[in-house]
Design a protein around this motif. Structure first.
Motif, PDB file in Angstrom:
ATOM      1  N   TYR A  21      38.346  92.034  10.050  1.00  0.00           N
ATOM      2  CA  TYR A  21      38.398  93.452  10.380  1.00  0.00           C
ATOM      3  C   TYR A  21      38.659  93.666  11.874  1.00  0.00           C
ATOM      4  CZ  TYR A  21      37.098  98.395   9.889  1.00  0.00           C
ATOM      5  OH  TYR A  21      37.092  99.752   9.883  1.00  0.00           O
ATOM      6  N   LEU A  25      41.805  95.872  13.223  1.00  0.00           N
ATOM      7  CA  LEU A  25      41.641  97.036  14.105  1.00  0.00           C
ATOM      8  C   LEU A  25      42.348  96.853  15.440  1.00  0.00           C
ATOM      9  CD1 LEU A  25      37.930  98.147  13.605  1.00  0.00           C
ATOM     10  CD2 LEU A  25      39.994  99.194  12.701  1.00  0.00           C
ATOM     11  N   ASP A  38      35.462 106.046   8.147  1.00  0.00           N
ATOM     12  CA  ASP A  38      34.283 105.542   8.841  1.00  0.00           C
ATOM     13  C   ASP A  38      34.328 104.014   8.901  1.00  0.00           C
ATOM     14  OD1 ASP A  38      31.388 106.012   9.748  1.00  0.00           O
ATOM     15  OD2 ASP A  38      31.177 104.535   8.151  1.00  0.00           O
ATOM     16  N   MET A  39      34.130 103.444  10.103  1.00  0.00           N
ATOM     17  CA  MET A  39      34.267 101.991  10.288  1.00  0.00           C
ATOM     18  C   MET A  39      33.385 101.184   9.345  1.00  0.00           C
ATOM     19  SD  MET A  39      34.530 101.184  14.337  1.00  0.00           S
ATOM     20  CE  MET A  39      34.305  99.412  14.232  1.00  0.00           C
ATOM     21  N   GLU A  40      32.182 101.719   9.124  1.00  0.00           N
ATOM     22  CA  GLU A  40      31.238 100.940   8.343  1.00  0.00           C
ATOM     23  C   GLU A  40      31.597 100.924   6.861  1.00  0.00           C
ATOM     24  OE1 GLU A  40      27.487 101.979  10.157  1.00  0.00           O
ATOM     25  OE2 GLU A  40      26.700 101.383   8.196  1.00  0.00           O
ATOM     26  N   ALA A  43      34.371  98.689   6.403  1.00  0.00           N
ATOM     27  CA  ALA A  43      34.011  97.270   6.421  1.00  0.00           C
ATOM     28  C   ALA A  43      33.578  96.819   5.031  1.00  0.00           C
ATOM     29  CB  ALA A  43      32.904  97.017   7.443  1.00  0.00           C
ATOM     30  N   ALA A  44      32.838  97.676   4.304  1.00  0.00           N
ATOM     31  CA  ALA A  44      32.417  97.323   2.944  1.00  0.00           C
ATOM     32  C   ALA A  44      33.643  97.156   2.053  1.00  0.00           C
ATOM     33  CB  ALA A  44      31.481  98.379   2.388  1.00  0.00           C
ATOM     34  N   LYS A  45      34.651  98.018   2.270  1.00  0.00           N
ATOM     35  CA  LYS A  45      35.865  97.898   1.462  1.00  0.00           C
ATOM     36  C   LYS A  45      36.658  96.646   1.810  1.00  0.00           C
ATOM     37  CE  LYS A  45      36.179 102.533   0.040  1.00  0.00           C
ATOM     38  NZ  LYS A  45      36.859 103.818  -0.041  1.00  0.00           N
TER      39      LYS A  45
END
Ligand SMILES: Cc1cc2nc3c(=O)[nH]c(=O)nc-3n(C[C@H](O)[C@H](O)[C@H](O)COP(=O)(O)OP(=O)(O)OC[C@H]3O[C@@H](n4cnc5c(N)ncnc54)[C@H](O)[C@@H]3O)c2cc1C
Ligand code: HEM
Lengths: 120, 317
Positions: A21, A25, A38-40, A43-45
Motif C-alpha cells: 500500500y 500511494l 479513507d486510508m484505513e 488498507a482492509a480492501k
C-alpha cells in the motif's frame, strides 16, 4: 499445500499490505484511484486484494471484480495501471524474500483477473 | 443452540455465521468478501461473548470495544449485536466546573448521572438541545475516578462552542451520550515507542492517552508534539511539564507554526518537527488528533515513515 500457506498465510499478508500500500500511494501513475477513500478502509480492501492474489480463502467472483472496479474503469483505469499494480505485487513479495517460483504463481493469479478488473 | 439478538428480535443461528443468519432473515448488513478480510460487515456485540476468530485482523481498539466481523462470527452462546452506526444511549450530566485553559479554550468538568464506561481519548456527544449535539474528546481517566474532562475551543461563528462559552456554569445540567471512538491506548506491548501529534484541542484526547499509558506502566518512549499558530494557543503546559519531570520516557514539544518561537518552543509545523526528530517510525504506535488537514497529512507521512496502518489512530476535527 496452497500458495497462500507457502507464502506464510495471514501474517505474511499483514506484512505485505503495509509494504504494497505504501508503494501504491507513492506511485503517481495510480495513486489517484486510491485517494477519495479513507486510508484505513482502503488498507482492509488491499488486504482482501492480496489475500486473493496469494491464493488465499476468498469468495470473490469475476463478476465481483468487474463490479468492484467499474467506477475506476469509468475514471480511465487501463492496462498501464494494471501493469503498475502487477509491478508492486512483485516488488512487495521480493522485498519479503518470497521465493521466485511462488512470486510467479501469485502474479499469475493476479494476472488472471485482468479482463474482469478492466471490464473487458 | 446459540441465538443472535438484533433490533429486539431473536434469531436461531445454528451452524451459520451471524452475517448469514441475519441476512437470511432480511436484515441488511453490508458485506463484501465474506471471508473475514475486507471488514465491510463490521458489527458490535453489546451482550454475550465474541469468538476470538471473529476479531482476527481487527485493530486492537475495535476489538476492545467488542467489534467483530459478522461473516466470521459463529457464536457459541447467545449474542446481542448492533450495526456500528447504531445510536449511542444518552444520559444526564452535571457541570462540576468551568475554567479558561487559555483565551480560546474552555476546560469543562462533568459528573455523569451514572457511571460511564469509557477510555481516555474516546469522545462523547454533548447536546445543546434535543436535536443539536457536538462531539468532544475525553481528557480524563476513568481509572482515577475523575470527572469527565473536556477541552472546548471557541469556534468563530460556531453554534455549540459559543453557547458553551457564553452560558455554561458549575451546577448546570446537560445531556451527553455514551462514549465512543477508537483513538485510545490499549495496554500491552509496553516497550513500544508511541508518537502523539496534536493541534489545538486535539491535545485533549492525547493528554488522556499519555496519562493512561503512563498509568499502565508503559515503558517505551511517549513523544508528544503540540502545534499552535502562536504561544497563546498552548494550554495544560504546567501539567505536561510536570509529567515530563516525573517520567523519563515522556517528552513534550510545543511547536509554533507562525512567527518566532521563544526558548523552549520549536519553530515550525508540528508534523515536520515530529518527523524531523523521528524519521523512522517502523514499529511505532501513532496517535493524531486535531486539524483535519494536519491529521490527514500526518496519517500518510507517518505511514510512509514506516508505521503500520493498523497502528495509526486518528481523530480529525
Ligand atoms: C471525534 C470528534 C472529537 C472532537 N473533539 C473535540 C474536542 O475535544 N474539543 C473541541 O473543541 N472540539 C472537538 N470536536 C469538534 C466539535 O465536535 C465541534 O465540531 C466544534 O466544537 C464546532 O462546533 P460548533 O457548534 O461550535 O460549530 P458549528 O456551528 O458546527 O460551526 C462549525 C464551523 O462552520 C461554520 N458554519 C456554521 N454554519 C455554517 C453555514 N451555514 N455556512 C457556512 N459556515 C457555517 C462556523 O462558522 C464554524 O466555523 C470534535 C469533533 C469530532 C468529530
Ligand atoms: C491485479 C488485479 C486486481 C485484483 C485481484 C484486485 C482486487 C480487488 C479487491 C478484492 C478489492 C476489494 C473489493 C471489496 O471488497 O470492496 C479491490 C478494491 C479496489 N481496487 Fe482492485 N484489484 C486489482 C487491480 C486493481 C488496479 C489495477 C487498481 C487501480 C490502479 C485497483 C484499485 C482498487 C481500488 C481503488 C479499490 C477500492 C474500491 C472502493 O472501495 O472504492 N485494483 N480490488
Amino acid at each position: 499445500m496452497s500458495l497462500f500457506t507457502d507464502i506464510g498465510g495471514e501474517p505474511a499478508v499483514n506484512a505485505a499490505v503495509d509494504i504494497f500500500y505504501r508503494k501504491v500511494l507513492k506511485d503517481d501513475r495510480i495513486n489517484r484511484f486510491f485517494s477519495g477513500v479513507d486510508m484505513e478502509k482502503q488498507a482492509a480492501k488491499q488486504k482482501a486484494f492480496l489475500t486473493m492474489a496469494f491464493g488465499g480463502p476468498h469468495n470473490y467472483t469475476g463478476e465481483d471484480m468487474r463490479r468492484g472496479h467499474a467506477h475506476l474503469v469509468a475514471q480511465g483505469l487501463n492496462d498501464t495501471h494494471f501493469d503498475a499494480v502487477m509491478e508492486h505485487i512483485g516488488a512487495t513479495l521480493t522485498e519479503l524474500k518470497v521465493p521466485a517460483n511462488l512470486i510467479a504463481q501469485a502474479a499469475a493469479i493476479a494476472e488472471s483477473t485482468r479482463k474482469d478488473v478492466l471490464g473487458k | 443452540m446459540a441465538k443472535v439478538i438484533y433490533g429486539g428480535q431473536s434469531y436461531e443461528c445454528g451452524e451459520h455465521s451471524v452475517l448469514d443468519c441475519l441476512t437470511a432473515q432480511g436484515v441488511v448488513v453490508p458485506s463484501s468478501c465474506r471471508s473475514g478480510i475486507c471488514q465491510t460487515c463490521l458489527m458490535r456485540a453489546v451482550k454475550g461473548e465474541v469468538p476470538e476468530r471473529a476479531q482476527e485482523g481487527l485493530k486492537p481498539t475495535l476489538a476492545a470495544q467488542n467489534y467483530f466481523l459478522a461473516c466470521s462470527c459463529f457464536p457459541q452462546s447467545d449474542i446481542e449485536v448492533v450495526l456500528p452506526e447504531a445510536g449511542l444511549n444518552r444520559l444526564a450530566a452535571s457541570v462540576a466546573s468551568v475554567e479558561y485553559l487559555n483565551a480560546d479554550i474552555l476546560g469543562i468538568r462533568l459528573h455523569p448521572s451514572r457511571p460511564l464506561e469509557y477510555k481516555a481519548g474516546q469522545f462523547i456527544n454533548l447536546f445543546k438541545d434535543k436535536a443539536t449535539a457536538r462531539s468532544y474528546s475525553l481528557a480524563s481517566l476513568p481509572a482515577l475516578d475523575e470527572p469527565l474532562f473536556l477541552n472546548v475551543r471557541k469556534v468563530p461563528g460556531g453554534l455549540v462552542s459559543n453557547w458553551l462559552f457564553e452560558n455554561l456554569k458549575a451546577g448546570d445540567e446537560l445531556e451527553i451520550s455514551e462514549a465512543t471512538g477508537d483513538c485510545f491506548y490499549v495496554p500491552g506491548n509496553a516497550g513500544q515507542n508511541i508518537l502523539l501529534i496534536a493541534t489545538g484541542t486535539g491535545l485533549a484526547p492525547l493528554y488522556g492517552i499519555v496519562r493512561d499509558a503512563l498509568m499502565n506502566g508503559h515503558q517505551g518512549r511517549l513523544s508528544l508534539y503540540h502545534g499552535s499558530y502562536d504561544i497563546g494557543g498552548f494550554y495544560l503546559v504546567d501539567e505536561l511539564k510536570e509529567l515530563v519531570r516525573l517520567h523519563d520516557n515522556f517528552s513534550y514539544v510545543p511547536c509554533v507554526s507562525e512567527g518566532a518561537a521563544p526558548k523552549g518552543y520549536v519553530q515550525g509545523m508540528v508534523l515536520d518537527a515530529a518527523l524531523n526528530d523521528y524519521p523512522d517510525l517502523s514499529g511505532w504506535r501513532v496517535f493524531l488528533c486535531g486539524n483535519p488537514n494536519m491529521v490527514h497529512a500526518a496519517k500518510k507521512q507517518t505511514f510512509f515513515a514506516g508505521a503500520s496502518m493498523r497502528e495509526i489512530f486518528a481523530d480529525p476535527f
